[in-house]
Design a protein around this motif. Structure first.
Motif, short mmCIF file in Angstrom:
data_model
loop_
_atom_site.label_atom_id
_atom_site.label_comp_id
_atom_site.label_asym_id
_atom_site.label_seq_id
_atom_site.Cartn_x
_atom_site.Cartn_y
_atom_site.Cartn_z
N LYS A 149 24.24 41.42 -47.47
CA LYS A 149 24.83 40.09 -47.30
C LYS A 149 24.61 39.55 -45.89
O LYS A 149 24.79 38.38 -45.64
N TYR A 150 24.20 40.43 -44.97
CA TYR A 150 23.91 40.03 -43.60
C TYR A 150 22.45 39.65 -43.41
O TYR A 150 22.03 39.36 -42.29
N GLY A 151 21.67 39.71 -44.44
CA GLY A 151 20.25 39.38 -44.35
C GLY A 151 19.39 40.62 -44.45
O GLY A 151 19.87 41.74 -44.61
N ARG A 152 18.10 40.40 -44.37
CA ARG A 152 17.17 41.52 -44.51
C ARG A 152 16.96 42.27 -43.21
O ARG A 152 16.80 43.48 -43.20
N ARG A 153 16.93 41.58 -42.10
CA ARG A 153 16.56 42.20 -40.83
C ARG A 153 17.76 42.63 -40.00
O ARG A 153 17.68 43.61 -39.26
N ARG A 154 18.87 41.91 -40.07
CA ARG A 154 20.00 42.19 -39.17
C ARG A 154 20.53 43.61 -39.25
O ARG A 154 20.83 44.20 -38.20
N PRO A 155 20.69 44.22 -40.42
CA PRO A 155 21.16 45.61 -40.43
C PRO A 155 20.21 46.57 -39.71
O PRO A 155 20.65 47.49 -39.02
N PHE A 156 18.93 46.32 -39.80
CA PHE A 156 17.95 47.18 -39.15
C PHE A 156 17.92 46.94 -37.65
O PHE A 156 17.74 47.87 -36.86
#
Length: 65
Positions: free
Chosen positions: A20-27
C-alpha cells in the motif's frame, strides 16, 4: 560485483511488490536501514574485533583529532 548480482533481483521483486506504500518505498526504507546499521558497525569495527578476540598487538592506537 555485488550490484551486478543483487540489483536485478531487487528490481524484479520491487516490480512485483503490491504494497500500500507503493512498489519502491518499502525497498528504499529497507535499504536505508541496512546502510545505517552497516555504517554504525563500521564505526565500531575496532571494538567489535577486540571483543571477538583480536590481540592487543594487532590494534593501532588512533591518534587523530
Amino acid at each position: 560485483m555485488m550490484c551486478r548480482n543483487v540489483l536485478p533481483c531487487v528490481r524484479i521483486w520491487s516490480d512485483k511488490c503490491s504494497s500500500k506504500y507503493g512498489r519502491r518505498r518499502p525497498f528504499i526504507l529497507a535499504g536505508s536501514l541496512m546502510i545505517s546499521v552497516a555504517v554504525i558497525i563500521i564505526g565500531f569495527s575496532a571494538d567489535i574485533g577486540y571483543l571477538l578476540g583480536d590481540a592487543d598487538e594487532d590494534h593501532r592506537n588512533f591518534k587523530g583529532t
